[in-house]
Design a protein around this motif. Structure first.
Motif, PDB file in Angstrom:
ATOM      1  N   GLY A  11      18.547  53.865  -7.744  1.00 54.72           N
ATOM      2  CA  GLY A  11      19.142  53.733  -6.407  1.00 54.72           C
ATOM      3  C   GLY A  11      19.276  52.273  -6.008  1.00 54.72           C
ATOM      4  O   GLY A  11      20.297  51.850  -5.451  1.00 54.72           O
ATOM      5  N   ILE A  12      18.248  51.483  -6.304  1.00 53.96           N
ATOM      6  CA  ILE A  12      18.292  50.049  -5.995  1.00 53.96           C
ATOM      7  C   ILE A  12      19.376  49.357  -6.824  1.00 53.96           C
ATOM      8  O   ILE A  12      20.163  48.568  -6.292  1.00 53.96           O
ATOM      9  CB  ILE A  12      16.907  49.403  -6.230  1.00 53.96           C
ATOM     10  N   ILE A  13      19.431  49.668  -8.115  1.00 57.69           N
ATOM     11  CA  ILE A  13      20.464  49.078  -8.979  1.00 57.69           C
ATOM     12  C   ILE A  13      21.851  49.476  -8.483  1.00 57.69           C
ATOM     13  O   ILE A  13      22.767  48.643  -8.420  1.00 57.69           O
ATOM     14  CB  ILE A  13      20.257  49.498 -10.446  1.00 57.69           C
ATOM     15  N   SER A  14      22.016  50.732  -8.079  1.00 57.96           N
ATOM     16  CA  SER A  14      23.309  51.199  -7.565  1.00 57.96           C
ATOM     17  C   SER A  14      23.691  50.456  -6.291  1.00 57.96           C
ATOM     18  O   SER A  14      24.841  50.027  -6.133  1.00 57.96           O
ATOM     19  CB  SER A  14      23.268  52.699  -7.289  1.00 57.96           C
ATOM     20  N   ALA A  15      22.735  50.283  -5.383  1.00 62.24           N
ATOM     21  CA  ALA A  15      23.008  49.565  -4.128  1.00 62.24           C
ATOM     22  C   ALA A  15      23.395  48.113  -4.403  1.00 62.24           C
ATOM     23  O   ALA A  15      24.341  47.590  -3.801  1.00 62.24           O
ATOM     24  CB  ALA A  15      21.787  49.636  -3.215  1.00 62.24           C
ATOM     25  N   LEU A  16      22.674  47.457  -5.312  1.00 64.44           N
ATOM     26  CA  LEU A  16      23.015  46.077  -5.667  1.00 64.44           C
ATOM     27  C   LEU A  16      24.423  46.000  -6.257  1.00 64.44           C
ATOM     28  O   LEU A  16      25.190  45.081  -5.945  1.00 64.44           O
ATOM     29  CB  LEU A  16      22.005  45.515  -6.661  1.00 64.44           C
ATOM     30  N   ASN A  17      24.770  46.969  -7.088  1.00 67.73           N
ATOM     31  CA  ASN A  17      26.095  46.966  -7.705  1.00 67.73           C
ATOM     32  C   ASN A  17      27.201  47.271  -6.709  1.00 67.73           C
ATOM     33  O   ASN A  17      28.304  46.725  -6.821  1.00 67.73           O
ATOM     34  CB  ASN A  17      26.142  47.915  -8.898  1.00 67.73           C
ATOM     35  N   ILE A  18      26.932  48.111  -5.725  1.00 72.28           N
ATOM     36  CA  ILE A  18      27.931  48.356  -4.679  1.00 72.28           C
ATOM     37  C   ILE A  18      28.181  47.073  -3.897  1.00 72.28           C
ATOM     38  O   ILE A  18      29.329  46.716  -3.615  1.00 72.28           O
ATOM     39  CB  ILE A  18      27.482  49.508  -3.746  1.00 72.28           C
ATOM     40  N   ALA A  19      27.098  46.361  -3.550  1.00 71.91           N
ATOM     41  CA  ALA A  19      27.247  45.083  -2.839  1.00 71.91           C
ATOM     42  C   ALA A  19      28.044  44.089  -3.684  1.00 71.91           C
ATOM     43  O   ALA A  19      28.932  43.398  -3.180  1.00 71.91           O
ATOM     44  CB  ALA A  19      25.880  44.517  -2.483  1.00 71.91           C
ATOM     45  N   LYS A  20      27.745  44.019  -4.978  1.00 71.54           N
ATOM     46  CA  LYS A  20      28.466  43.106  -5.865  1.00 71.54           C
ATOM     47  C   LYS A  20      29.939  43.514  -5.979  1.00 71.54           C
ATOM     48  O   LYS A  20      30.825  42.655  -5.980  1.00 71.54           O
ATOM     49  CB  LYS A  20      27.807  43.057  -7.235  1.00 71.54           C
ATOM     50  N   LEU A  21      30.203  44.800  -6.060  1.00 70.40           N
ATOM     51  CA  LEU A  21      31.579  45.286  -6.146  1.00 70.40           C
ATOM     52  C   LEU A  21      32.362  44.911  -4.891  1.00 70.40           C
ATOM     53  O   LEU A  21      33.494  44.431  -4.972  1.00 70.40           O
ATOM     54  CB  LEU A  21      31.575  46.806  -6.347  1.00 70.40           C
ATOM     55  N   LEU A  22      31.764  45.095  -3.732  1.00 69.04           N
ATOM     56  CA  LEU A  22      32.427  44.759  -2.469  1.00 69.04           C
ATOM     57  C   LEU A  22      32.680  43.256  -2.338  1.00 69.04           C
ATOM     58  O   LEU A  22      33.638  42.838  -1.695  1.00 69.04           O
ATOM     59  CB  LEU A  22      31.602  45.264  -1.285  1.00 69.04           C
ATOM     60  N   GLN A  23      31.815  42.463  -2.968  1.00 65.68           N
ATOM     61  CA  GLN A  23      31.983  41.004  -2.930  1.00 65.68           C
ATOM     62  C   GLN A  23      32.808  40.496  -4.115  1.00 65.68           C
ATOM     63  O   GLN A  23      32.929  39.293  -4.326  1.00 65.68           O
ATOM     64  CB  GLN A  23      30.614  40.331  -2.917  1.00 65.68           C
ATOM     65  N   LYS A  24      33.345  41.451  -4.883  1.00 65.53           N
ATOM     66  CA  LYS A  24      34.161  41.131  -6.067  1.00 65.53           C
ATOM     67  C   LYS A  24      33.402  40.267  -7.077  1.00 65.53           C
ATOM     68  O   LYS A  24      33.964  39.367  -7.697  1.00 65.53           O
ATOM     69  CB  LYS A  24      35.471  40.486  -5.654  1.00 65.53           C
ATOM     70  N   GLU A  25      32.121  40.566  -7.234  1.00 67.93           N
ATOM     71  CA  GLU A  25      31.271  39.893  -8.219  1.00 67.93           C
ATOM     72  C   GLU A  25      31.006  40.849  -9.376  1.00 67.93           C
ATOM     73  O   GLU A  25      31.089  42.064  -9.215  1.00 67.93           O
ATOM     74  CB  GLU A  25      29.931  39.484  -7.592  1.00 67.93           C
ATOM     75  N   PRO A  26      30.671  40.315 -10.555  1.00 67.26           N
ATOM     76  CA  PRO A  26      30.342  41.200 -11.685  1.00 67.26           C
ATOM     77  C   PRO A  26      29.090  42.031 -11.385  1.00 67.26           C
ATOM     78  O   PRO A  26      28.138  41.529 -10.788  1.00 67.26           O
ATOM     79  CB  PRO A  26      30.070  40.245 -12.850  1.00 67.26           C
ATOM     80  N   MET A  27      29.147  43.285 -11.764  1.00 67.32           N
ATOM     81  CA  MET A  27      28.011  44.170 -11.519  1.00 67.32           C
ATOM     82  C   MET A  27      26.904  43.940 -12.543  1.00 67.32           C
ATOM     83  O   MET A  27      27.141  43.389 -13.613  1.00 67.32           O
ATOM     84  CB  MET A  27      28.469  45.627 -11.518  1.00 67.32           C
ATOM     85  N   ILE A  28      25.712  44.399 -12.189  1.00 63.13           N
ATOM     86  CA  ILE A  28      24.535  44.277 -13.048  1.00 63.13           C
ATOM     87  C   ILE A  28      24.526  45.430 -14.055  1.00 63.13           C
ATOM     88  O   ILE A  28      24.675  46.583 -13.675  1.00 63.13           O
ATOM     89  CB  ILE A  28      23.240  44.333 -12.209  1.00 63.13           C
ATOM     90  N   ALA A  29      24.351  45.105 -15.310  1.00 65.53           N
ATOM     91  CA  ALA A  29      24.171  46.111 -16.362  1.00 65.53           C
ATOM     92  C   ALA A  29      22.939  45.686 -17.160  1.00 65.53           C
ATOM     93  O   ALA A  29      23.014  44.768 -17.973  1.00 65.53           O
ATOM     94  CB  ALA A  29      25.397  46.196 -17.248  1.00 65.53           C
ATOM     95  N   LEU A  30      21.818  46.321 -16.883  1.00 62.72           N
ATOM     96  CA  LEU A  30      20.584  45.953 -17.570  1.00 62.72           C
ATOM     97  C   LEU A  30      20.679  46.279 -19.058  1.00 62.72           C
ATOM     98  O   LEU A  30      21.307  47.264 -19.449  1.00 62.72           O
ATOM     99  CB  LEU A  30      19.396  46.691 -16.950  1.00 62.72           C
ATOM    100  N   PRO A  31      20.058  45.463 -19.892  1.00 68.22           N
ATOM    101  CA  PRO A  31      20.102  45.708 -21.340  1.00 68.22           C
ATOM    102  C   PRO A  31      19.489  47.066 -21.704  1.00 68.22           C
ATOM    103  O   PRO A  31      18.490  47.479 -21.104  1.00 68.22           O
ATOM    104  CB  PRO A  31      19.255  44.566 -21.921  1.00 68.22           C
ATOM    105  N   PRO A  32      20.065  47.770 -22.669  1.00 65.08           N
ATOM    106  CA  PRO A  32      19.554  49.094 -23.041  1.00 65.08           C
ATOM    107  C   PRO A  32      18.166  49.058 -23.678  1.00 65.08           C
ATOM    108  O   PRO A  32      17.530  50.094 -23.811  1.00 65.08           O
ATOM    109  CB  PRO A  32      20.593  49.623 -24.016  1.00 65.08           C
ATOM    110  N   GLU A  33      17.693  47.862 -24.062  1.00 62.84           N
ATOM    111  CA  GLU A  33      16.337  47.750 -24.607  1.00 62.84           C
ATOM    112  C   GLU A  33      15.277  47.823 -23.517  1.00 62.84           C
ATOM    113  O   GLU A  33      14.099  47.957 -23.812  1.00 62.84           O
ATOM    114  CB  GLU A  33      16.189  46.431 -25.386  1.00 62.84           C
ATOM    115  N   THR A  34      15.707  47.747 -22.241  1.00 63.17           N
ATOM    116  CA  THR A  34      14.780  47.938 -21.120  1.00 63.17           C
ATOM    117  C   THR A  34      14.832  49.410 -20.717  1.00 63.17           C
ATOM    118  O   THR A  34      15.833  50.091 -20.958  1.00 63.17           O
ATOM    119  CB  THR A  34      15.167  47.062 -19.908  1.00 63.17           C
TER     120      THR A  34
END
Length: 94
Positions: A11-34
């Motif tokens: 939920g936190i990652i989704s909220a951060l990505n929505i904020a980034k999307l609205l600001q036209k910034e690249p979204m966060i994609a955590l590495p699959p090793e995490t």
């Protein structure tokens, strides 16, 4: 996902990505090793015909090419790799 921690974290990652999307910034994609990166990767690539909710587990993290003596050694290697990759991710993306 099933667990409270996993649900809160995604939920936190989704909220951060929505904020980034609205600001036209690249979204966060955590590495699959995490673990969180592996869970998000699992959801994104899950079967659409037979989706199964998933809790955190080492089975969804990319495997090592080598064999380990025991589970403790294996899980410690997964954890150390995730921490190393996450530190690098934070340094280069935050």
């Amino acid at each position: 996902m099933e667990g409270y921690v996993e649900s809160a974290a995604t939920g936190i990652i989704s909220a951060l990505n929505i904020a980034k999307l609205l600001q036209k910034e690249p979204m966060i994609a955590l590495p699959p090793e995490t673990m969180m990166g592996a869970l998000v990767n699992y959801i994104i690539n899950a079967s659409t015909t037979n989706f199964q909710p998933m809790k955190s587990n080492f089975g969804i993290i990319p495997a090592f090419d080598k064999r380990f003596k025991n589970k403790h050694e294996k899980y410690l290697a997964y954890s150390n790799r995730a921490l190393t990759i996450l530190k690098d991710f934070i340094t280069n993306n935050v």
